[in-house]
Write an enzyme that holds these catalytic residues in place. Sequence first.
Site, PDB file in Angstrom:
ATOM      1  N   GLY A  55      65.115  49.710  84.788  1.00  0.00           N
ATOM      2  CA  GLY A  55      63.894  50.073  83.910  1.00  0.00           C
ATOM      3  C   GLY A  55      63.077  50.837  84.591  1.00  0.00           C
ATOM      4  O   GLY A  55      61.720  50.611  84.470  1.00  0.00           O
ATOM      5  N   GLU A  59      68.538  55.156  79.490  1.00  0.00           N
ATOM      6  CA  GLU A  59      69.016  56.677  79.625  1.00  0.00           C
ATOM      7  C   GLU A  59      68.764  56.890  81.311  1.00  0.00           C
ATOM      8  O   GLU A  59      68.284  56.304  82.104  1.00  0.00           O
ATOM      9  CB  GLU A  59      68.169  57.539  79.107  1.00  0.00           C
ATOM     10  CG  GLU A  59      66.500  57.304  79.539  1.00  0.00           C
ATOM     11  CD  GLU A  59      65.489  58.404  78.755  1.00  0.00           C
ATOM     12  OE1 GLU A  59      65.795  58.534  77.545  1.00  0.00           O
ATOM     13  OE2 GLU A  59      64.359  58.493  79.220  1.00  0.00           O
ATOM     14  N   HIS A  81      53.040  47.422  93.557  1.00  0.00           N
ATOM     15  CA  HIS A  81      51.971  48.284  93.101  1.00  0.00           C
ATOM     16  C   HIS A  81      50.741  47.387  92.627  1.00  0.00           C
ATOM     17  O   HIS A  81      49.701  47.699  91.987  1.00  0.00           O
ATOM     18  CB  HIS A  81      52.334  48.916  92.104  1.00  0.00           C
ATOM     19  CG  HIS A  81      53.230  50.270  92.229  1.00  0.00           C
ATOM     20  ND1 HIS A  81      53.990  50.787  91.390  1.00  0.00           N
ATOM     21  CD2 HIS A  81      53.603  50.805  93.391  1.00  0.00           C
ATOM     22  CE1 HIS A  81      54.513  51.669  91.996  1.00  0.00           C
ATOM     23  NE2 HIS A  81      54.485  51.804  93.038  1.00  0.00           N
ATOM     24  N   ALA A  98      67.681  46.541  78.971  1.00  0.00           N
ATOM     25  CA  ALA A  98      67.711  45.495  80.211  1.00  0.00           C
ATOM     26  C   ALA A  98      67.871  44.090  79.516  1.00  0.00           C
ATOM     27  O   ALA A  98      68.643  43.108  80.305  1.00  0.00           O
ATOM     28  CB  ALA A  98      66.319  45.461  80.802  1.00  0.00           C
ATOM     29  N   ASN A 117      55.978  46.639  88.570  1.00  0.00           N
ATOM     30  CA  ASN A 117      55.131  46.186  87.456  1.00  0.00           C
ATOM     31  C   ASN A 117      53.960  45.317  88.063  1.00  0.00           C
ATOM     32  O   ASN A 117      54.080  44.664  89.070  1.00  0.00           O
ATOM     33  CB  ASN A 117      56.114  45.631  86.536  1.00  0.00           C
ATOM     34  CG  ASN A 117      57.120  46.288  86.023  1.00  0.00           C
ATOM     35  OD1 ASN A 117      56.945  47.513  85.759  1.00  0.00           O
ATOM     36  ND2 ASN A 117      58.220  45.610  85.481  1.00  0.00           N
ATOM     37  N   ASP A 140      52.568  43.101  85.793  1.00  0.00           N
ATOM     38  CA  ASP A 140      52.526  42.131  84.984  1.00  0.00           C
ATOM     39  C   ASP A 140      52.696  40.754  85.792  1.00  0.00           C
ATOM     40  O   ASP A 140      53.391  40.965  87.187  1.00  0.00           O
ATOM     41  CB  ASP A 140      53.185  42.260  83.579  1.00  0.00           C
ATOM     42  CG  ASP A 140      54.620  42.440  83.819  1.00  0.00           C
ATOM     43  OD1 ASP A 140      55.232  43.689  83.419  1.00  0.00           O
ATOM     44  OD2 ASP A 140      55.229  41.625  84.596  1.00  0.00           O
TER      45      ASP A 140
HETATM   46  C1  BV8 Z   1      52.075  56.889  97.953  1.00  0.00           C
HETATM   47  C2  BV8 Z   1      50.004  50.881  89.516  1.00  0.00           C
HETATM   48  C3  BV8 Z   1      51.537  57.645 100.295  1.00  0.00           C
HETATM   49  C4  BV8 Z   1      49.005  51.396  88.518  1.00  0.00           C
HETATM   50  C5  BV8 Z   1      51.224  52.459  89.931  1.00  0.00           C
HETATM   51  C6  BV8 Z   1      50.600  64.384  94.879  1.00  0.00           C
HETATM   52  C7  BV8 Z   1      49.537  63.649  95.378  1.00  0.00           C
HETATM   53  C8  BV8 Z   1      49.758  62.420  95.606  1.00  0.00           C
HETATM   54  C9  BV8 Z   1      50.557  61.457  95.715  1.00  0.00           C
HETATM   55  C10 BV8 Z   1      51.764  62.135  95.251  1.00  0.00           C
HETATM   56  C11 BV8 Z   1      51.702  63.403  95.123  1.00  0.00           C
HETATM   57  N1  BV8 Z   1      53.335  63.829  94.647  1.00  0.00           N
HETATM   58  C12 BV8 Z   1      53.909  62.609  94.655  1.00  0.00           C
HETATM   59  C13 BV8 Z   1      53.114  61.551  95.267  1.00  0.00           C
HETATM   60  C14 BV8 Z   1      53.346  60.293  95.597  1.00  0.00           C
HETATM   61  C15 BV8 Z   1      53.081  59.514  94.151  1.00  0.00           C
HETATM   62  C16 BV8 Z   1      54.027  59.800  93.241  1.00  0.00           C
HETATM   63  O1  BV8 Z   1      55.123  59.334  93.142  1.00  0.00           O
HETATM   64  N2  BV8 Z   1      53.377  60.483  92.132  1.00  0.00           N
HETATM   65  C17 BV8 Z   1      54.509  60.916  91.191  1.00  0.00           C
HETATM   66  C18 BV8 Z   1      53.699  60.661  89.590  1.00  0.00           C
HETATM   67  C19 BV8 Z   1      55.021  62.375  91.189  1.00  0.00           C
HETATM   68  N3  BV8 Z   1      52.974  58.119  94.746  1.00  0.00           N
HETATM   69  C20 BV8 Z   1      52.067  57.604  95.204  1.00  0.00           C
HETATM   70  O2  BV8 Z   1      50.951  57.968  94.989  1.00  0.00           O
HETATM   71  C21 BV8 Z   1      52.434  56.194  95.679  1.00  0.00           C
HETATM   72  N4  BV8 Z   1      51.770  56.244  96.915  1.00  0.00           N
HETATM   73  O3  BV8 Z   1      52.859  57.817  97.855  1.00  0.00           O
HETATM   74  O4  BV8 Z   1      51.260  56.682  99.191  1.00  0.00           O
HETATM   75  C22 BV8 Z   1      50.472  57.088 101.255  1.00  0.00           C
HETATM   76  C23 BV8 Z   1      50.795  57.368 102.359  1.00  0.00           C
HETATM   77  C24 BV8 Z   1      50.026  57.285 103.305  1.00  0.00           C
HETATM   78  C25 BV8 Z   1      48.741  56.569 103.269  1.00  0.00           C
HETATM   79  C26 BV8 Z   1      48.467  56.413 101.887  1.00  0.00           C
HETATM   80  C27 BV8 Z   1      49.250  56.914 100.811  1.00  0.00           C
HETATM   81  C28 BV8 Z   1      51.630  54.996  94.941  1.00  0.00           C
HETATM   82  C29 BV8 Z   1      52.331  55.053  93.415  1.00  0.00           C
HETATM   83  C30 BV8 Z   1      51.712  53.736  92.841  1.00  0.00           C
HETATM   84  C31 BV8 Z   1      51.063  54.175  91.565  1.00  0.00           C
HETATM   85  N5  BV8 Z   1      50.793  53.001  90.563  1.00  0.00           N
HETATM   86  N6  BV8 Z   1      51.304  51.369  89.099  1.00  0.00           N
HETATM   87  C32 BV8 Z   1      49.153  50.953  86.894  1.00  0.00           C
HETATM   88  O5  BV8 Z   1      50.096  49.971  86.692  1.00  0.00           O
HETATM   89  O6  BV8 Z   1      48.500  50.972  86.261  1.00  0.00           O
HETATM   90  S1  BV8 Z   1      52.803  53.512  89.395  1.00  0.00           S
HETATM   91  C33 BV8 Z   1      53.248  53.206  87.796  1.00  0.00           C
HETATM   92  O7  BV8 Z   1      54.502  53.861  87.860  1.00  0.00           O
HETATM   93  C34 BV8 Z   1      53.760  51.760  87.577  1.00  0.00           C
HETATM   94  O8  BV8 Z   1      53.647  50.925  88.494  1.00  0.00           O
HETATM   95  C35 BV8 Z   1      55.078  51.997  87.000  1.00  0.00           C
HETATM   96  O9  BV8 Z   1      55.944  50.823  86.968  1.00  0.00           O
HETATM   97  C36 BV8 Z   1      55.540  53.092  87.837  1.00  0.00           C
HETATM   98  C37 BV8 Z   1      56.879  53.874  87.816  1.00  0.00           C
HETATM   99  O10 BV8 Z   1      57.104  54.011  86.399  1.00  0.00           O
HETATM  100  P1  BV8 Z   1      58.219  53.242  85.851  1.00  0.00           P
HETATM  101  O11 BV8 Z   1      58.005  51.841  86.432  1.00  0.00           O
HETATM  102  O12 BV8 Z   1      59.534  53.817  86.267  1.00  0.00           O
HETATM  103  O13 BV8 Z   1      58.007  53.490  84.210  1.00  0.00           O
HETATM  104  P2  BV8 Z   1      58.075  54.565  83.499  1.00  0.00           P
HETATM  105  O14 BV8 Z   1      57.501  54.399  82.230  1.00  0.00           O
HETATM  106  O15 BV8 Z   1      58.171  56.010  84.254  1.00  0.00           O
HETATM  107  O16 BV8 Z   1      59.699  54.563  83.035  1.00  0.00           O
HETATM  108  C38 BV8 Z   1      60.279  53.354  82.360  1.00  0.00           C
HETATM  109  C39 BV8 Z   1      61.797  53.389  82.310  1.00  0.00           C
HETATM  110  O17 BV8 Z   1      62.240  52.293  81.718  1.00  0.00           O
HETATM  111  C40 BV8 Z   1      62.407  54.647  81.630  1.00  0.00           C
HETATM  112  O18 BV8 Z   1      63.274  55.262  82.414  1.00  0.00           O
HETATM  113  C41 BV8 Z   1      62.965  54.061  80.365  1.00  0.00           C
HETATM  114  O19 BV8 Z   1      64.113  54.874  79.976  1.00  0.00           O
HETATM  115  C42 BV8 Z   1      63.369  52.660  80.738  1.00  0.00           C
HETATM  116  N7  BV8 Z   1      63.419  51.739  79.933  1.00  0.00           N
HETATM  117  C43 BV8 Z   1      62.330  51.389  78.706  1.00  0.00           C
HETATM  118  N8  BV8 Z   1      62.919  50.713  77.903  1.00  0.00           N
HETATM  119  C44 BV8 Z   1      63.882  49.985  78.290  1.00  0.00           C
HETATM  120  C45 BV8 Z   1      64.309  50.714  79.771  1.00  0.00           C
HETATM  121  N9  BV8 Z   1      65.431  50.438  80.534  1.00  0.00           N
HETATM  122  C46 BV8 Z   1      66.044  49.299  80.219  1.00  0.00           C
HETATM  123  N10 BV8 Z   1      65.940  48.694  79.170  1.00  0.00           N
HETATM  124  C47 BV8 Z   1      64.818  48.823  78.140  1.00  0.00           C
HETATM  125  N11 BV8 Z   1      64.641  48.006  77.147  1.00  0.00           N
END
Ligand code: BV8
Length: 241
Positions: free
Chosen positions: A180, A209, A113, A225, A96, A98
């Site tokens: 989360g 979930e 991040h 959470a 996060n 925040d």
């Molecule tokens: C990297 C900042 C390598 C931005 C974020 C193809 C091309 C390029 C890259 C890739 C690719 N395929 C894969 C990748 C790697 C890529 C990636 O993983 N992509 C995904 C989409 C497939 N990753 C990257 O690019 C990372 N860098 O790999 O670098 C590299 C190597 C060498 C040199 C250079 C580079 C960088 C990733 C970082 C991106 N930035 N955030 C912003 O915030 O605006 S990611 C963004 O998603 C946030 O940080 C967020 O936190 C994060 C993950 O999401 P979650 O936190 O899990 O949030 P989400 O909504 O998905 O889920 C919430 C969960 O909470 C749910 O499960 C829900 O059920 C649960 N929930 C909801 N309410 C509750 C709860 N649980 C409990 N209680 C509740 N009340």
Amino acid sequence: MLLPPTGSIVMLTGAGISAESGLATFRGAGGLWEGRRAEDVATPEAFARDPGMVHRFYNQRRRQLHDPAIRPNAAHLALARLEADWPGSVLVVTQNVDDLHERAGSRAVLHMHGQIRRMRCTACLEERLWLGDLDTLTPCPACGATASLRPAIVWFGEMPLEMERIMAALQSCDLFVAVGTSGHVYPAAGFVEVVRDVDRAHTIEVNLEPSAVRSAFAECRVGPAGSVVPTLVDELLAGLR
Ligand code: BV8
């Protein structure tokens, strides 16, 4: 659950831990922004193509942090209590951007991040706290350049921060808890696999979930959470008595 009092704990948090504080998650119902997915906005390419749109995305989220209604919830507070009362080490690794962990009192927090309250100048690389809006006309306070400021956030395709410290903590922890996070974004989603190679470590997922990497965890606690994390912290601290 019994853990040696000297045990080290790594807590990985994602957008779900801030959901009960009123901050939208990425992939939940409110996850879209102007009809776009985070993956399409939080990228260097999007910023190069339409910096104004990306600035609007972050300005809106930065402004939210000034809303008095947005504050740490019971899960953030429980993690801060664990850090204060647990004799071993407790490290929060958060995806996060925040500041709710810090406002809850956690001190050992790694923002892999980045942080929405910080900006970086792409001209002079100055990085500092920035609480107001940013746009392409905002001059850099250090070098005066314009159209050079960006949020100090790690976008998709960019290297996450503090990876060496994070990997060292994962490889030496006794307990890894993911709170989360949907398990879609790497390398964070792969951290549980790193811990699994550490034979003694226990792994727990806390989520509403199952995440995409649920099967890698030894234990899953389903629920919000805000109630599951305080109970887990109570259990850990009770095991010390
Ligand atoms: C990297 C900042 C390598 C931005 C974020 C193809 C091309 C390029 C890259 C890739 C690719 N395929 C894969 C990748 C790697 C890529 C990636 O993983 N992509 C995904 C989409 C497939 N990753 C990257 O690019 C990372 N860098 O790999 O670098 C590299 C190597 C060498 C040199 C250079 C580079 C960088 C990733 C970082 C991106 N930035 N955030 C912003 O915030 O605006 S990611 C963004 O998603 C946030 O940080 C967020 O936190 C994060 C993950 O999401 P979650 O936190 O899990 O949030 P989400 O909504 O998905 O889920 C919430 C969960 O909470 C749910 O499960 C829900 O059920 C649960 N929930 C909801 N309410 C509750 C709860 N649980 C409990 N209680 C509740 N009340």
